[in-house]
Design a protein around this motif. Structure first.
Motif, mmCIF file in Angstrom:
data_model
loop_
_atom_site.group_PDB
_atom_site.id
_atom_site.type_symbol
_atom_site.label_atom_id
_atom_site.label_comp_id
_atom_site.label_asym_id
_atom_site.label_seq_id
_atom_site.Cartn_x
_atom_site.Cartn_y
_atom_site.Cartn_z
ATOM 1 N N PRO A 1 0.817 -1.221 0.000
ATOM 2 C CA PRO A 1 0.000 0.000 0.000
ATOM 3 C C PRO A 1 0.847 1.265 0.000
ATOM 4 O O PRO A 1 0.408 2.298 -0.498
ATOM 5 C CB PRO A 1 -0.828 -0.128 1.282
ATOM 6 N N ASP A 2 2.087 1.189 0.519
ATOM 7 C CA ASP A 2 2.955 2.375 0.521
ATOM 8 C C ASP A 2 3.271 2.804 -0.918
ATOM 9 O O ASP A 2 3.295 3.988 -1.242
ATOM 10 C CB ASP A 2 4.253 2.089 1.296
ATOM 11 N N LEU A 3 3.487 1.808 -1.807
ATOM 12 C CA LEU A 3 3.794 2.144 -3.198
ATOM 13 C C LEU A 3 2.556 2.689 -3.917
ATOM 14 O O LEU A 3 2.665 3.567 -4.764
ATOM 15 C CB LEU A 3 4.300 0.905 -3.957
ATOM 16 N N LEU A 4 1.396 2.142 -3.547
ATOM 17 C CA LEU A 4 0.170 2.618 -4.196
ATOM 18 C C LEU A 4 -0.067 4.081 -3.840
ATOM 19 O O LEU A 4 -0.437 4.879 -4.696
ATOM 20 C CB LEU A 4 -1.027 1.759 -3.767
ATOM 21 N N ALA A 5 0.197 4.434 -2.582
ATOM 22 C CA ALA A 5 0.008 5.825 -2.141
ATOM 23 C C ALA A 5 0.955 6.740 -2.920
ATOM 24 O O ALA A 5 0.551 7.807 -3.400
ATOM 25 C CB ALA A 5 0.261 5.932 -0.645
ATOM 26 N N ALA A 6 2.210 6.296 -3.112
ATOM 27 C CA ALA A 6 3.178 7.113 -3.859
ATOM 28 C C ALA A 6 2.733 7.255 -5.314
ATOM 29 O O ALA A 6 2.847 8.329 -5.914
ATOM 30 C CB ALA A 6 4.568 6.478 -3.785
ATOM 31 N N ALA B 1 0.440 10.571 -9.632
ATOM 32 C CA ALA B 1 -0.610 10.757 -10.650
ATOM 33 C C ALA B 1 -1.314 12.096 -10.417
ATOM 34 O O ALA B 1 -1.600 12.831 -11.365
ATOM 35 C CB ALA B 1 -1.597 9.593 -10.590
ATOM 36 N N ALA B 2 -1.558 12.429 -9.138
ATOM 37 C CA ALA B 2 -2.247 13.695 -8.823
ATOM 38 C C ALA B 2 -1.367 14.880 -9.227
ATOM 39 O O ALA B 2 -1.851 15.869 -9.780
ATOM 40 C CB ALA B 2 -2.567 13.744 -7.331
ATOM 41 N N ARG B 3 -0.050 14.749 -8.979
ATOM 42 C CA ARG B 3 0.870 15.848 -9.341
ATOM 43 C C ARG B 3 0.876 16.058 -10.858
ATOM 44 O O ARG B 3 0.878 17.177 -11.341
ATOM 45 C CB ARG B 3 2.289 15.526 -8.849
ATOM 46 N N LYS B 4 0.848 14.925 -11.596
ATOM 47 C CA LYS B 4 0.853 14.995 -13.068
ATOM 48 C C LYS B 4 -0.393 15.732 -13.549
ATOM 49 O O LYS B 4 -0.333 16.578 -14.438
ATOM 50 C CB LYS B 4 0.854 13.565 -13.651
ATOM 51 N N GLU B 5 -1.545 15.393 -12.935
ATOM 52 C CA GLU B 5 -2.818 16.016 -13.324
ATOM 53 C C GLU B 5 -2.771 17.513 -13.055
ATOM 54 O O GLU B 5 -3.181 18.325 -13.878
ATOM 55 C CB GLU B 5 -3.952 15.382 -12.531
#
Ligand code: SAM
Length: 244
Positions: free
Chosen positions: A226-231, A236-240
């Protein structure tokens, strides 16, 4: 790339002659040099350790043989210096990102500790003329740095151009590309001991297959890391944000 490894168990590093790393060395992509630290000892017992200042259990590797080994491997007045990697459980964590960084270096040297580790002045001395990284391969304690060096060299060497047959296989791996874990993989036969390959992989529809693999990657990463999923979500949010 040149690789120097200094150890009191040079035989441990024999595995560097095998498989893709061995092939890379034979083809000249890697210049691997393994050194016996005891070559720089001068007493009858070829001593490399002594009791720790301040007391306590165990022995510490003496600075003198290490200093001489470093000077022989990378002469202080030489035209270039390696980046020195000192494996230690107290180091910065090794990662795919660090493997890529090290793969860009022309010359790496590794100092394999044993006992309670190497006298701390050795890294300080080396740091006067070369970049030194103390690196851990995980949160557990091994008996020596040799296995850690095998891990790091394999992770770095496979990133060098020409070492892996199909460089595309590097892009889709776990800990690369999008940062998600890789989806499950299958080969023939389509049915084996009552277990079937998922139908979608037999469909021939590349778009649907890519979508299924992405979903599998997300599912696996959520379940196992889950730590990798959060990263991944943050990236993805930063890219958006950047795109808007
Ligand atoms: N006393 C040290 C400590 O607590 O940090 C552990 C020393 S360990 C027994 C001996 C050597 O094994 C270390 O000097 C290092 O070279 C190697 N080593 C052990 N665990 C390691 C790890 N997780 N990553 C990298 N090297 C490791």
């Amino acid at each position: 790339m040149r690789l120097d490894v200094v150890s009191i168990f040079p035989e441990y590093l024999a595995a560097l002659d095998l498989s893709l790393v061995g092939k890379a060395a034979k083809s000249g992509l890697l210049d691997v040099r393994v050194h016996d630290l005891r070559d720089w000892t001068y007493d009858r017992h070829r001593t490399v350790d002594d009791t720790p200042y301040g007391g306590g259990a165990g022995m510490v590797m003496k600075p003198e043989p290490w200093g001489e080994a470093l000077d022989a491997v990378a002469p202080p007045d030489g035209p270039a210096q390696p980046r020195l990697i000192v494996p230690t459980p107290a180091g910065r964590p090794f990662s795919q990102e660090l493997a890529y960084e090290l793969a860009a270096e022309p010359w790496l040297a590794f100092a394999c500790g044993r006992y309670e580790g190497i006298d701390a002045r050795v890294a300080a001395y080396a740091g006067e003329r070369m970049r030194v990284d103390e690196v851990s391969i995980g949160d557990y304690v091994l008996n020596g740095g040799e296995v850690a060096v095998l891990v790091m060299v394999e992770a770095v060497a496979r990133l060098l151009p020409g070492v892996i047959g199909n460089p595309e296989s590097l892009a889709e791996e776990s800990h690369s590309g999008d940062g998600l874990l890789e989806y499950p993989v299958y080969t023939k036969p389509a049915t084996w001991r009552g277990h079937d390959v998922p139908d979608v992989l037999l469909s021939g529809n590349h778009g649907v297959i890519a979508q299924w693999r992405h979903e599998q990657s997300l599912h696996r990463t959520a379940e196992r890391r889950p730590d990798l999923l959060a990263a991944w979500g943050d990236a993805a949010a930063r890219k958006e944000d950047a795109a808007s």
